[in-house]
Design a protein around this motif. Structure first.
Motif, PDB file in Angstrom:
ATOM      1  N   THR A   1       0.832  -1.207   0.000  1.00 33.80           N
ATOM      2  CA  THR A   1       0.000   0.000   0.000  1.00 33.80           C
ATOM      3  C   THR A   1       0.864   1.254   0.000  1.00 33.80           C
ATOM      4  O   THR A   1       0.597   2.216  -0.732  1.00 33.80           O
ATOM      5  CB  THR A   1      -0.929  -0.009   1.220  1.00 33.80           C
ATOM      6  OG1 THR A   1      -1.697  -1.218   1.226  1.00 33.80           O
ATOM      7  CG2 THR A   1      -1.873   1.181   1.193  1.00 33.80           C
ATOM      8  N   ASP A   2       1.903   1.250   0.840  1.00 31.15           N
ATOM      9  CA  ASP A   2       2.778   2.413   0.919  1.00 31.15           C
ATOM     10  C   ASP A   2       3.479   2.688  -0.411  1.00 31.15           C
ATOM     11  O   ASP A   2       3.532   3.830  -0.896  1.00 31.15           O
ATOM     12  CB  ASP A   2       3.803   2.193   2.032  1.00 31.15           C
ATOM     13  CG  ASP A   2       4.642   3.429   2.286  1.00 31.15           C
ATOM     14  OD1 ASP A   2       4.156   4.547   2.031  1.00 31.15           O
ATOM     15  OD2 ASP A   2       5.795   3.289   2.751  1.00 31.15           O
TER      16      ASP A   2
ATOM     17  N   ASN B   1       2.558   1.633  -3.396  1.00 32.33           N
ATOM     18  CA  ASN B   1       1.573   1.967  -4.428  1.00 32.33           C
ATOM     19  C   ASN B   1       1.188   3.442  -4.366  1.00 32.33           C
ATOM     20  O   ASN B   1       1.041   4.106  -5.388  1.00 32.33           O
ATOM     21  CB  ASN B   1       0.337   1.084  -4.255  1.00 32.33           C
ATOM     22  CG  ASN B   1      -0.542   1.086  -5.491  1.00 32.33           C
ATOM     23  OD1 ASN B   1      -0.083   1.399  -6.581  1.00 32.33           O
ATOM     24  ND2 ASN B   1      -1.796   0.741  -5.334  1.00 32.33           N
ATOM     25  N   HIS B   2       1.043   3.959  -3.139  1.00 27.43           N
ATOM     26  CA  HIS B   2       0.761   5.388  -2.990  1.00 27.43           C
ATOM     27  C   HIS B   2       1.956   6.234  -3.411  1.00 27.43           C
ATOM     28  O   HIS B   2       1.791   7.337  -3.955  1.00 27.43           O
ATOM     29  CB  HIS B   2       0.394   5.690  -1.542  1.00 27.43           C
ATOM     30  CG  HIS B   2      -0.937   5.151  -1.137  1.00 27.43           C
ATOM     31  ND1 HIS B   2      -1.347   5.021   0.174  1.00 27.43           N
ATOM     32  CD2 HIS B   2      -1.970   4.669  -1.886  1.00 27.43           C
ATOM     33  CE1 HIS B   2      -2.567   4.497   0.217  1.00 27.43           C
ATOM     34  NE2 HIS B   2      -2.968   4.284  -1.020  1.00 27.43           N
TER      35      HIS B   2
ATOM     36  N   GLY C   1       2.038   6.763  -7.162  1.00 29.75           N
ATOM     37  CA  GLY C   1       1.078   7.777  -7.574  1.00 29.75           C
ATOM     38  C   GLY C   1       0.292   7.353  -8.798  1.00 29.75           C
ATOM     39  O   GLY C   1       0.505   6.285  -9.392  1.00 29.75           O
ATOM     40  N   SER C   2      -0.608   8.206  -9.181  1.00 31.20           N
ATOM     41  CA  SER C   2      -1.482   7.961 -10.324  1.00 31.20           C
ATOM     42  C   SER C   2      -0.959   8.692 -11.548  1.00 31.20           C
ATOM     43  O   SER C   2      -0.298   9.723 -11.438  1.00 31.20           O
ATOM     44  CB  SER C   2      -2.906   8.451  -9.998  1.00 31.20           C
ATOM     45  OG  SER C   2      -3.719   8.398 -11.137  1.00 31.20           O
TER      46      SER C   2
END
Length: 407
Positions: free
Chosen positions: A171-172, A174-175, A178-179
């Protein structure tokens, strides 16, 4: 002896490829606790490991490293600290250079959870250098897959600690990736700021001052709003309380902070005065500046006109006309030559095509219809086809070459 052999191979630039069985046989010999090797021999083997790894990894790494990845991941089990660091470095190299390794890791993740968590922690610890060289698309797809596989569903038992740790790491990271819309959002914000600044400057230019402009009036009405007045009063109240508390307990620190704030505010004030002076100068002298720009443009046009006039004298125009007529004559000559060559090549090509069609027809009937097809006959057919293609290409080349020499 091993060092000398490896050095000779390296200096001779021989093409050597080590498969997984050869590489891991050497790897396990180096790190096996029961190898019964003398200490200095084991040291030499460890120093030569990098060269052996080059022979195994450097040849077509984008297709071959996938065969090394599963065995490397399993070798994280019960490995020493030094061995673990080497294996993790090799695993990162596999992920970076061969994107197929990401799919293999997805398939092995749940079965080898402990080793995968080690790899995730190593990626997380080396994030700044790893994210610069990795394929972000494959990495993000793997993280999304792992997060979906690790997310607990209702009705299942207690979640293991390593599963929680893996989910937190995924999760870390993946954040952190970014998008794709993040860059577009930043660009949109910058564009909005630029448009806003241009609008404010145009507004101030139109009305002559900031106070008289629409922006200044909106700003003044905003400051007079009751909610804004209450916020400013609250900030001033708490600011005064913090000032009294700081001066009573840490006066030296407060003096230091005030000195920094005063320095920053004075610098910003000077910069604002500089902008205001230049903006006022542009507004007050806009007509003179426009006249100077117009005069400069006229001067540039006059110079260009004079230059064109000097180039278009009767002598130069006559020279240009002679060159143009000569160029047209050359074009006519080469057009006639090219047309003749095209007709000749088309005629020869049509004749050869008719001959080739008949040969191919007879060839297919003789070799594929009248007789059975075997592997030996296919090899013979391939050789015949190669000879036919070569002869045809040589014929066209000789035809074109002879036609060029004749003209």
């Amino acid at each position: 002896c091993l060092e000398n052999i490896v050095s000779e191979i390296s200096e001779g630039k021989e093409d050597v490829e080590l498969g997984p069985s050869d590489f891991f046989g050497y790897f396990d010999l180096v790190f096996s606790p029961n190898n019964n090797l003398l200490p200095h021999v084991q040291t030499v083997l460890l120093e030569t490991l990098e060269l052996v790894k080059c022979f195994a990894f450097d040849s077509r790494p984008e297709k071959r490293l996938r065969s090394f990845f599963p065995s490397l991941l399993i070798r994280l089990q019960q490995s020493s600290t030094h061995q673990k660091s080497i294996v993790l470095r090799y695993l990162l190299e596999c992920l970076v250079q061969d994107t197929q390794c990401w799919l293999l890791w997805q398939q092995m993740f749940l079965k080898h959870m402990n080793y995968s968590v080690m790899l995730l922690e190593h990626i997380h610890d080396n994030w700044p250098s790893f994210i610069k060289i990795v394929n972000k698309t494959a990495f993000k797809q793997t993280l999304n897959y792992l997060m979906a596989a690790l997310t607990p569903t209702s009705g299942k038992g207690k979640v293991k600690e390593n599963q929680k740790r893996a989910l937190a790491l995924c999760t870390d990271m993946n954040h952190a990736i970014g998008s794709p819309l993040k860059g577009a959002l930043k660009l949109a914000v910058v564009a909005m700021l630029v448009v806003g600044v241009i609008y404010v400057l145009h507004d101030v230019k139109e009305f002559g001052s900031f106070q008289a402009s629409r922006t200044g009036r909106v700003y003044s009405s905003f400051l007079k709003h009751q909610t804004v007045i209450n916020i400013i009063s609250t900030v001033k109240l708490y600011g005064g309380m913090m000032h009294k508390y700081g001066m009573a307990h840490v006066p030296l620190l407060m003096e230091y902070l005030y000195t920094i704030c005063n320095s920053v505010s004075s610098t910003l004030a000077l910069f604002a005065v500089f902008l205001q002076d230049n903006l006022n100068y542009l507004i007050e002298n806009r007509e003179d500046i426009a006249l100077q720009m117009k005069a400069g443009a006229l001067d540039a046009w006059e110079r260009t006109y004079v230059l064109l006039g000097s180039l278009t004298t009767p002598e130069n125009m006559e020279l240009i006309e002679r060159r143009a007529l000569l160029y047209l004559d050359l074009c006519k000559e080469y057009w006639a030559w090219g047309s003749a060559q095209a007709v000749q090549l088309a005629s020869a090509g049509a004749a050869q095509a008719a001959v080739l069609f008949g040969v191919v027809q007879d060839f297919i009937v003789t070799n594929f219809i009248n007789e059975p097809v075997t592997l030996d006959r296919l090899k013979e057919l391939a050789i015949v086809l190669y000879d036919l293609t070569r002869d045809t290409v040589n014929h066209y080349y000789e035809t074109f070459h002879n036609g060029t020499l004749a003209n």
